[in-house]
Design an enzyme around this catalytic site. Structure first.
Site, short mmCIF file in Angstrom:
data_model
loop_
_atom_site.label_atom_id
_atom_site.label_comp_id
_atom_site.label_asym_id
_atom_site.label_seq_id
_atom_site.Cartn_x
_atom_site.Cartn_y
_atom_site.Cartn_z
N ARG A 124 2.82 0.09 0.11
CA ARG A 124 3.37 1.09 -0.80
C ARG A 124 4.88 1.18 -0.67
NH1 ARG A 124 -1.39 5.79 -1.13
NH2 ARG A 124 -2.57 4.46 -2.56
N TYR B 8 0.92 0.54 -10.28
CA TYR B 8 -0.03 -0.07 -9.31
C TYR B 8 0.22 0.41 -7.89
CZ TYR B 8 3.26 -4.14 -8.60
OH TYR B 8 4.29 -4.98 -8.34
N GLU B 9 -0.67 -0.04 -7.00
CA GLU B 9 -0.62 0.39 -5.58
C GLU B 9 -0.74 1.92 -5.49
OE1 GLU B 9 -0.68 -2.06 -3.38
OE2 GLU B 9 -0.84 -0.64 -1.72
N GLY B 10 -1.58 2.49 -6.37
CA GLY B 10 -1.69 3.96 -6.49
C GLY B 10 -0.64 4.46 -7.44
N GLN C 206 0.31 9.18 -5.80
CA GLN C 206 1.23 9.32 -4.65
C GLN C 206 1.64 10.78 -4.48
OE1 GLN C 206 1.80 6.64 -2.80
NE2 GLN C 206 0.85 5.26 -4.27
#
Lengths: 584, 584
Positions: A296, A436-438, A443
């Site tokens: 992240r 992406y990546e959450g 977040q």
């Protein structure tokens, strides 16, 4: 001219702002192997390889994109050779375990190299980033045999890595993962299911692709606590590391995307593929989470990299392009370079003031990750700071990254909308980093609900302690800025506790989270500018002068946004929740 | 499902918020021909044609783009037939002069149809928009023969129009235009030069393309006061309107762009092309400016159209896509549609609260244009309001349009980044609207320096008078919102006068302009929400309920941005101007 890494600024952060050498001296794994000279040499070589090897591939790769021809997924022309050179030089393994061929460098240094790579090319860098991420996961959770088998091949670039989590019905909500893992008599598993949005899911840059796949065992409990993680190579692998037959790992299609067109985003089918449990049964999500903080942070840095690359393009253009006559900055001719216009300066300084504070925060967050991983003793404060800062970095770097790239594009006027100019690509590429990546919304939920609110704001208080330390050495002429930041953090703490005291936590956190994250972002960037101002006496005059101007710009023109975000965050959740669904 | 025009909202604005019928009764050109029933019928037919004819072309046109094959510029498949249908139905001439085949409809109605068109397809709509713009310019400045020759053909769509201003060295700064016009013995001119970024510069949707070209006569004074405007058709035209030979108007290339890929953005070479003076010598820029208010308002509406279209996509998705479990809005199952999540609602409500206020402002600005053009008497107040509102609309609709489309894309998560989903196209398409037709930075300079500051803020005071009128009928339960808006306008007026009193006006205006424009935008949207709230008793309950929720959301969560922007605008210009160029 291609991108050139901002080396002086990076070295200033390591040496003068964050006293990297002293930190490394306190880490047993680093004290013998790493000093500032070595770090600088690595950064200089990183600057060379990103400018010369990677940056030239960025625009052509965007035009050509990834091709999916007769079951083969081909990265853009030039990627294969460049990736081989890149990996052979050790860059994929920069932060990797030295016992298995990694270079063992700290994340505090790694974040700066990450930024250079993303500034050179997002799409190219993702292949390396996913491989390093998969290696980190195996390094943290694999057994000895798994580490010995996979890590050297991943660090050297012979094999690549991919992370397979998302499914059509399971995006932000991984409880719904359906991919199955059936145990076999030999201790391995048969993996069956479909994953989507798999970055580097298939390509021609490596001989094998090592998928880390989230799947469900037959007897697993429902929901996210029933997920396990499996190593599933594209080609079967002998214990000696020889490649065997295809393993039922098939790329169903390659997505057509808004940007990062040189990166292969794949639909992956696992058809009775042989897999190997990584870590413990039903603990797959937890295994993922340990590496997620690194990933992240890297994706956050994608936002900084896009902002910096677009800034360099836009400043060059603003110095060359002549339109109109300026005011006080006019050179006196018929026309001036557009850099004389205050509004052009506003756009460029907004980008720079955000990006340079972000770079400082990335280094500081890297340092906390290093303290946790390499510290001589357990460091619960660093651990707590990592938890707080990583979602902040991921979302705030990328949200401000979009703003910054849009400003850079705007400086070009109509030329900025033309693909050949190159700057519009940064706007398209950075958008994925907010998703992406959450997603950045996810977040923010994590930040406010799980990191800020618990323990009476203990994590936030650690940042406030850092602020106090900084204020105690802040030159008196910057006391006004210091007061602003101190007041902001007090309001953030009070605000979080006020939100926590309200009824209906799911709604409260969800309604407040993104605006709260932005408010915390502006306060934390304020702290970063204070830390930079404190270190300026050690900097050369040119760098110091630039930083003073940018700090002033930040506090005068950007910091007022803090109140807008915090005020919005504290509004009652009923304002969003009471509108009936039918009225949307 | 394709885009569906928000008809109920549009009709509410015309009838209840702005009392259109009463306004039309006061305009001699309208009083006999236009009532609300007619207007509603036009909007309904517009809704049908945009949904059925245009919207289906949007995604395929983006994929295929414009082709430039052997000197032919081809619009995407399907455009030709659709454009013929569109033009034959009279839509290109909707606001055109009835004496020459136009429908003579007011801009107050036109803005709503413009929005529908842009929501259906930016790229398609631009062909019609440029044609209508060229016709308006000929209608305003042409002699009888020119009007009779060109207007019927433009309104009917047989011929198309294009505006040729920008040159490689003359973008925002038109003083540098070099294209030459040499007078010939027959009273015509030979035009020679190169123009860039010409929207609809060449294509296959019409038999001829009528270029309006900004060029310089041999004896013209230097700078912008030496520019004249010429009609230059692609094919020569007899006095009876028959097409003759090619006229030295050559498309050099078609740009590859970030978006609006179905729109032909051309480099145009004029090689001794025969041209005809339009309006007076050396007054070309002034001629352009009279129509620019219409064009700029239209391009602002492009921002609204993108926001609305992306909102419709995102709300549909948010009602279908199931991820996670909600708080108070949960339906109680294992998973909820993501519309239950407050953060998803925040993104959608931000888009809607901005777009609906923008739509109201577009109608109000259209009304002022109509008062100037069709009013029974000269109306200097309407004229002053047009001057103030048009640059505000152009920049603020498109800047908030970018924010809104990004929110819509974000609602889709990873799916929003995939081209097939369609929502990312709105983000790419809306970006050009912030750039062309005068960048938003240029709009802001015009707004603050030429519209707000002069005459002790007289134009702003007209808006404040409108506000007072609205406050006098505002229901008491909204008095808090009213106070916020009134205070904001007071601060805007004081701020502008304080800026005006500073030394170094070029720097002062340039440094403050964009932030000032945004502050004025949030205040003016506040005024629009007050006007909507006043009219709610006339609306049906469903529409009224939605508006009440959105107004509350606007004032509680978005309006706090006002202070951030105004504070930034009032910062001393030295903060941007004192950083030496070498440090950028």
């Amino acid at each position: 001219m291609n991108y050139q890494a901002p080396l002086k600024d990076m070295q200033f952060l390591l040496k003068d702002v964050f006293a990297a050498e002293a930190e490394w001296q306190r880490m047993p794994a680093m004290e013998e192997t790493l000093d500032l000279d070595t770090a600088n040499a690595i950064l200089e070589e990183g600057a060379r390889i990103t400018a010369e090897l990677i940056a030239p591939l960025n625009r052509p790769g965007d035009e050509q994109g990834v091709r999916h021809i007769e079951d083969q997924v081909l990265a853009p022309d030039g990627y294969q050779q460049a990736y081989a050179t890149f990996a052979e030089s050790g860059w994929v393994g920069l932060g990797g375990d030295p016992e298995y061929g990694g270079m063992g460098m700290p994340k505090m240094l790694g974040v700066l190299f990450d930024e250079m790579c993303y500034s050179a090319s997002n799409a190219f860098t993702l292949y390396a980033s996913l491989t390093a991420g998969a290696a980190l996961c195996i390094s943290s959770h694999g057994d000895e045999a798994q580490k010995a088998l996979y890590l050297p091949k991943l660090y050297s670039g012979e094999w690549a890595g991919a992370m397979d989590m998302t499914e059509p019905q399971a995006g932000s909500d991984l409880r719904n993962v359906r991919t199955k893992a059936e145990p076999m008599d030999d201790g391995s598993y048969r993996i069956t299911g479909t994953k989507i949005f798999i970055t580097g899911g298939d390509h021609d840059l490596a001989d094998n692709i090592v998928h880390l796949v989230l799947a469900r065992l037959p007897d697993a409990p429902a929901g996210s606590r029933g997920l396990s993680l499996f190593i599933v190579p594209k080609y079967q692998v002998t214990e000696q590391g020889q490649l065997g037959e295809s393993n039922g790992v098939v790329c169903g299609s390659v997505e057509h995307k808004m940007g990062i067109k040189g990166s292969a985003t794949c639909v992956m089918h696992f058809e009775q593929a042989q897999g190997y449990l990584l870590g413990k049964k039903n603990r797959g999500l937890i295994a993922m989470f340990t590496m997620m903080n690194y990933e992240r942070l890297s994706i956050g840095i994608q936002g900084l990299g896009c902002a910096e690359a677009s800034y360099q393009m836009a400043t060059r253009y603003a110095k060359e392009r002549q339109q109109g006559q300026g005011g006080s900055a006019s050179l006196g001719g018929e026309s001036d370079p557009i850099l004389v216009h205050a509004d052009v300066r506003r756009m460029l300084m907004t980008n720079a003031a955000l990006t340079e504070a972000g770079r400082a925060l990335a280094v500081m967050t890297g340092l906390q990750l290093d303290k946790v991983k390499y510290g001589a003793a357990v460091d619960p404060e660093a651990d707590m700071l990592v938890g707080l800062l990583v979602p902040l970095c991921k979302a705030f770097f990328t949200d401000t990254g979009l703003e910054s790239t849009v400003h850079s594009q705007q400086v070009f006027g109509g030329h900025g909308y033309i693909r050949e100019t190159g700057v519009e690509q940064w706007v398209r590429d950075v958008r994925i980093a907010q998703i992406y990546e959450g997603t950045n919304g996810i977040q923010a939920l994590d930040l406010l609900g799980r990191k800020v609110m618990p323990k009476q704001g203990a994590a936030l208080k650690l940042l406030m302690q850092m602020l106090d330390d900084t204020l105690s050495v802040l030159p008196a002429n910057y006391a006004g800025y210091g007061d602003k930041v101190a007041q902001a953090f007090d309001q953030l703490l009070d605000g979080a506790m006020a939100l926590k005291a309200r009824d209906g936590q799911a709604d409260v956190v969800n309604a407040a989270a993104v605006d709260y994250l932005h408010a915390l972002g502006y306060a934390t960037y304020g702290l970063m500018w204070l830390k930079i101002l404190v270190a300026l006496p050690q900097a050369d005059e040119e760098l110091a002068a630039r930083k003073r101007h940018l700090a002033q710009f930040y506090f005068e023109r950007l910091f007022p946004r803090f109140n807008a975000y915090l005020t919005a965050a504290l509004v009652d959740a009923s304002v969003t929740q009471e509108m009936p669904a039918a009225l949307f």
